[in-house]
Design a protein around this motif. Structure first.
Motif, PDB file in Angstrom:
ATOM      1  N   GLY A  30     -47.104 -61.158  45.077  1.00  0.00           N
ATOM      2  CA  GLY A  30     -46.361 -59.911  45.178  1.00  0.00           C
ATOM      3  C   GLY A  30     -47.106 -58.909  46.038  1.00  0.00           C
ATOM      4  O   GLY A  30     -48.190 -59.184  46.550  1.00  0.00           O
ATOM      5  N   MET A  31     -46.481 -57.767  46.195  1.00  0.00           N
ATOM      6  CA  MET A  31     -47.031 -56.765  47.105  1.00  0.00           C
ATOM      7  C   MET A  31     -47.339 -55.499  46.317  1.00  0.00           C
ATOM      8  O   MET A  31     -46.450 -54.830  45.844  1.00  0.00           O
ATOM      9  N   GLN A  32     -48.620 -55.254  46.167  1.00  0.00           N
ATOM     10  CA  GLN A  32     -49.019 -54.033  45.484  1.00  0.00           C
ATOM     11  C   GLN A  32     -49.256 -52.968  46.549  1.00  0.00           C
ATOM     12  O   GLN A  32     -50.060 -53.188  47.457  1.00  0.00           O
ATOM     13  N   PRO A  33     -48.567 -51.836  46.454  1.00  0.00           N
ATOM     14  CA  PRO A  33     -48.700 -50.829  47.514  1.00  0.00           C
ATOM     15  C   PRO A  33     -50.144 -50.473  47.855  1.00  0.00           C
ATOM     16  O   PRO A  33     -50.526 -50.439  49.025  1.00  0.00           O
ATOM     17  N   SER A  34     -50.961 -50.241  46.843  1.00  0.00           N
ATOM     18  CA  SER A  34     -52.323 -49.794  47.138  1.00  0.00           C
ATOM     19  C   SER A  34     -53.119 -50.883  47.863  1.00  0.00           C
ATOM     20  O   SER A  34     -53.925 -50.595  48.747  1.00  0.00           O
ATOM     21  N   ARG A  35     -52.859 -52.127  47.501  1.00  0.00           N
ATOM     22  CA  ARG A  35     -53.568 -53.227  48.168  1.00  0.00           C
ATOM     23  C   ARG A  35     -53.115 -53.329  49.621  1.00  0.00           C
ATOM     24  O   ARG A  35     -53.915 -53.543  50.534  1.00  0.00           O
ATOM     25  N   PHE A  36     -51.824 -53.161  49.811  1.00  0.00           N
ATOM     26  CA  PHE A  36     -51.244 -53.195  51.152  1.00  0.00           C
ATOM     27  C   PHE A  36     -51.892 -52.136  52.044  1.00  0.00           C
ATOM     28  O   PHE A  36     -52.349 -52.407  53.156  1.00  0.00           O
ATOM     29  N   VAL A  37     -51.967 -50.920  51.500  1.00  0.00           N
ATOM     30  CA  VAL A  37     -52.495 -49.804  52.280  1.00  0.00           C
ATOM     31  C   VAL A  37     -53.982 -49.994  52.589  1.00  0.00           C
ATOM     32  O   VAL A  37     -54.432 -49.787  53.716  1.00  0.00           O
ATOM     33  N   LEU A  38     -54.741 -50.417  51.596  1.00  0.00           N
ATOM     34  CA  LEU A  38     -56.181 -50.609  51.816  1.00  0.00           C
ATOM     35  C   LEU A  38     -56.438 -51.677  52.868  1.00  0.00           C
ATOM     36  O   LEU A  38     -57.275 -51.516  53.762  1.00  0.00           O
ATOM     37  N   THR A  39     -55.717 -52.787  52.749  1.00  0.00           N
ATOM     38  CA  THR A  39     -55.868 -53.846  53.747  1.00  0.00           C
ATOM     39  C   THR A  39     -55.510 -53.318  55.125  1.00  0.00           C
ATOM     40  O   THR A  39     -56.216 -53.568  56.102  1.00  0.00           O
ATOM     41  N   GLY A  40     -54.419 -52.563  55.184  1.00  0.00           N
ATOM     42  CA  GLY A  40     -53.971 -52.018  56.463  1.00  0.00           C
ATOM     43  C   GLY A  40     -55.003 -51.098  57.088  1.00  0.00           C
ATOM     44  O   GLY A  40     -55.289 -51.184  58.286  1.00  0.00           O
ATOM     45  N   VAL A  41     -55.578 -50.227  56.273  1.00  0.00           N
ATOM     46  CA  VAL A  41     -56.592 -49.325  56.800  1.00  0.00           C
ATOM     47  C   VAL A  41     -57.790 -50.131  57.300  1.00  0.00           C
ATOM     48  O   VAL A  41     -58.333 -49.863  58.372  1.00  0.00           O
ATOM     49  N   GLY A  42     -58.175 -51.142  56.537  1.00  0.00           N
ATOM     50  CA  GLY A  42     -59.310 -51.964  56.945  1.00  0.00           C
ATOM     51  C   GLY A  42     -59.073 -52.634  58.283  1.00  0.00           C
ATOM     52  O   GLY A  42     -59.901 -52.531  59.207  1.00  0.00           O
ATOM     53  N   ILE A  43     -57.937 -53.299  58.416  1.00  0.00           N
ATOM     54  CA  ILE A  43     -57.624 -53.973  59.682  1.00  0.00           C
ATOM     55  C   ILE A  43     -57.545 -52.955  60.816  1.00  0.00           C
ATOM     56  O   ILE A  43     -58.026 -53.184  61.927  1.00  0.00           O
ATOM     57  N   GLY A  44     -56.960 -51.789  60.511  1.00  0.00           N
ATOM     58  CA  GLY A  44     -56.868 -50.740  61.528  1.00  0.00           C
ATOM     59  C   GLY A  44     -58.235 -50.296  62.007  1.00  0.00           C
ATOM     60  O   GLY A  44     -58.460 -50.105  63.210  1.00  0.00           O
ATOM     61  N   VAL A  45     -59.163 -50.154  61.080  1.00  0.00           N
ATOM     62  CA  VAL A  45     -60.525 -49.748  61.444  1.00  0.00           C
ATOM     63  C   VAL A  45     -61.167 -50.802  62.340  1.00  0.00           C
ATOM     64  O   VAL A  45     -61.807 -50.481  63.349  1.00  0.00           O
ATOM     65  N   ALA A  46     -60.990 -52.071  61.980  1.00  0.00           N
ATOM     66  CA  ALA A  46     -61.583 -53.141  62.788  1.00  0.00           C
ATOM     67  C   ALA A  46     -60.998 -53.127  64.190  1.00  0.00           C
ATOM     68  O   ALA A  46     -61.728 -53.249  65.191  1.00  0.00           O
TER      69      ALA A  46
END
Lengths: 365, 333
Positions: A178-194
């Motif tokens: 499933g898709m947990q919003p907070s997990r989605f956002v954290l992963t997104g920020v991480g990938i964005g930073v990289a």
């Protein structure tokens, strides 16, 4: 111990309107029904939409008049009706396409912001947060650095592909039972930073001229852009229109907590995925057309919610607010320090920011 | 399990050892490898050998900056996430990074400062001014400085400041030429006095944040509950935000806007010792220091003799780790 009398709806209209059961806080909502079709209107939102449309039309007309040479409104109208005249080039070929593109990009960004913020349940989330902007930027920079793109005309395609790929990567990495919003956002920020680290590295390792070119693209601009970029974006908006109409209603229950939404019969994960895909497509195409213009996707939904005082992030108002911010910012960018053009991405925040701050600090009226 | 004192102490000790190990590596590793015995010798006795000079004049200041900036970023990130109740909060959220960047751009464009040492005060001032503006805006109107208003005001002001600096950068290539090297965030080229100048601020910020630790625990339960427990919500929030502001300003002034540490480290710390801030805050500081130093050392090795800036390495090293942790549900979100 007495059994409570069964509550009878006082208002016959309420009995027929299932929305009252679903949204007890439906003050100011009007349901318009024709057979099996229905449309739910929020009175205040309708008024806000009307005002925004008038404002947007006014700013677009003003933008067509103002610039290096002033063109009277009558002449602009003549060009728009297709009658030949002295201002065909400056208005018809240069200003109008650019203004239309600005409105389309702004609308796409505003809507994509509303979609992503609803799915992630976070007012700080925007398509950039789930990797779209950074993905587009990294793909463009890599293409420039490795010289794989022969013509500058291919760059938009590269940036759209990069944005879509990055968002897909974030979604896949964040998906787990499933898709947990907070997990989605954290992963997104991480990938964005990289991804943005890759861009930063390129900026420090490249020649100054190349760094300047990239910095300019990274800021986003409508300069020298027009129909070539506006036409594909229009197609995308038209093709997604049915989905957007569906989304404007599907957004509603997602504003509640996921369990409540599920209890109401909403397929939460499916809806989340559909809305995310829609938001990402809009943001990626807008980025391809004008570069990663910041701030609009982030704030247009928040501005709209405060203007309409609606419980969820309104899609139509977000689109209009986004368009209004971008067209105004581009008008400013063209006319502030002529002949120097400021990249519009640097001005969206300067135009929209004070407004948001004012709304944040305004006492309750 | 996470809340047992022995487990918490064990994690703190582990993080401390990790930080010490990265300090040792940072002093020994580089284009010129120096044996640990020689490092120790250089630190204790000085001496004029080439090894001793490299260690004392180049690597020691660099290590100090990494240690101080990493710890400050970890600590302030944890405090800001609690203050704004937003897992996305990082030191950039109150306009700190952008404020510092604006200070540096102002210094370069005005010809007021040259080199990383000269930027320090401009960056510090810019960050502090930006944060105060954000707090002033957010505390007006209804409900005072609520978490969402703080976050939105910070984002809006950040974006506005970023817009203004971009206007300068896109119209002045000389400024961009200097700025891009500061913007990436690095530990190299900092002079020996950098950390010394920032030390009072680092100490004051650390103290402020740690004093607010219990209040931050209560804030996590919501404002009303915190008030019912006898905490003065606005005071706790203001104090922690002020501490975090000073810490971040000092860190950014010393090392440039290094992303990611302030965002990711607190998540990891909370995962290891639970949400109690009296444990999570110190652990965030230690982990932040270790991560930044490790990233800096890795950046020296990856493309030797060329260097990859620490700001880039923290992202490239830290992101995969974060993604794995988030996937394994190991990160408290």
């Amino acid at each position: 111990m007495t059994t409570a009398p069964r509550e009878r709806p006082r208002d016959p209209d309420q009995a027929r309107n299932p929305d009252h059961a679903r949204y007890p806080d439906s003050a100011g909502l009007v349901a318009i029904r024709r057979g099996s079709l229905s449309l739910l209107l929020h009175r205040r939102s309708a008024a806000v939409v009307a005002v925004l449309v008038v404002l947007l039309a006014g700013v677009m007309l003003l933008a067509a008049c103002v610039g290096q040479t002033y063109v009277p409104p009558g002449e602009v109208w003549r060009v728009l009706r297709g009658h030949p005249g002295p201002y065909d080039l400056v208005v018809g070929e240069l200003r109008v396409p650019r203004i239309v593109l600005g409105a389309l990009v702004g609308a796409a960004l505003g809507m994509s912001g509303a979609l992503v913020q609803t799915v992630t349940r976070n007012p700080l989330a925007s398509p950039d947060v789930i990797g779209v902007g950074h993905g587009a930027a990294a793909a463009t920079v890599l293409a420039l650095a490795t010289g794989t793109v022969a013509s500058p005309g291919a760059l938009p395609a590269v940036s759209v592909a990069g944005g879509l790929a990055a968002a897909a990567l974030v979604y896949v990495l964040a998906w787990r039972h499933g898709m947990q919003p907070s997990r989605f956002v954290l992963t997104g920020v991480g990938i964005g930073v990289a991804l943005s680290a890759v861009v930063q590295l390129y900026l420090t390792e490249s020649e100054l001229a190349a760094a300047e070119q990239v910095k300019l693209w990274l800021t986003g601009s409508l300069n020298g852009r027009g129909w070539d970029q506006a036409v594909p974006l229009t197609w995308v908006l038209l093709l997604t229109l049915p989905a957007l109409v569906w989304a404007s209603r599907a957004l509603r229950p997602l504003g509640l907590d996921p369990d409540t939404a599920a209890a109401l019969g909403v397929r939460v994960h499916r809806t989340q995925l559909a809305l995310t895909v829609l938001g990402v497509i809009l943001a990626a195409t807008a980025t391809g057309a004008a570069g990663p213009i910041g701030f609009i996707a982030l704030t247009a939904p928040q501005l709209s919610r405060r203007l309409t005082r609606s419980p969820q992030l309104p899609l139509t108002t977000s689109a209009l607010t986004g368009a209004l911010i971008l067209v105004t910012a581009d008008l400013t960018a063209r006319t502030l320090m002529p002949p120097l053009e400021i990249p519009v991405g640097a001005l969206t925040a300067l135009v929209g920011g004070p407004y948001l701050l004012w709304l944040l600090t305004a006492p309750k009226s | 399990m996470r809340d047992r004192p022995t487990v918490r102490v064990a994690w703190l000790a582990t993080a401390l050892l990790l930080a010490l190990a990265t300090v040792a590596l940072s002093l020994a590793v580089g284009t010129r490898q120096v044996p640990l015995s020689a490092v120790l010798d250089a630190l204790v006795h000085g001496g004029g050998s080439r090894d001793a000079l490299v260690v004392r004049s180049l690597r020691l200041p660099r290590t100090e900056v990494g240690l101080a900036a990493g710890a400050a970023l970890g600590l302030s990130g944890a405090a800001l996430q609690a203050v704004t109740r937003n897992p996305l909060a990082d030191p950039g959220i109150l306009g700190l990074s952008q404020g510092a960047a604006a200070g540096v751009v102002f210094a370069i464009a005005g010809g007021l400062a040259n080199g990383f040492g000269g930027y320090v005060w401009y960056a510090f001032t810019g960050a502090v001014v930006a944060a105060f503006l954000v707090y002033a805006v957010a505390s007006r109107g209804r409900g005072g400085a609520s978490p969402v208003k703080l976050a939105l005001a910070g984002t809006a002001l950040s974006a506005m400041v970023a817009g203004a600096t971009t206007v300068v950068l896109t119209s002045s290539s000389a400024t961009l030429d200097q700025f891009r090297f500061w913007q990436v965030g690095a530990l190299s080229g900092r002079d020996a006095g950098t950390v010394g100048r920032m030390l009072p601020f680092l100490a004051a910020g650390t103290l402020l944040v740690l004093v607010c630790a219990r209040g931050l625990d209560a804030l996590a339960l919501g404002d009303d509950t915190a008030r019912a427990l006898g905490h003065r919500v606005q005071l706790v929030r203001g104090g922690a935000a002020l501490g975090a502001t000073v810490l971040t300003a000092a860190a950014v002034a010393a090392a440039g806007p290094i992303a990611f540490i302030g965002l990711a480290v607190p998540h990891l710390a909370r995962r290891l010792v639970g949400g109690g801030h009296r444990w999570a805050l110190p652990l965030s500081a230690l982990l932040g220091a270790a991560l930044l130093l490790a990233a800096d050392v890795a950046g020296r090795v990856v493309r030797a003799p060329a260097e990859v800036p620490a700001g880039v390495m923290t992202a490239l090293v830290g992101v995969p780790v974060l993604v794995v942790l988030v996937r394994r549900k190991a990160v408290a979100v």
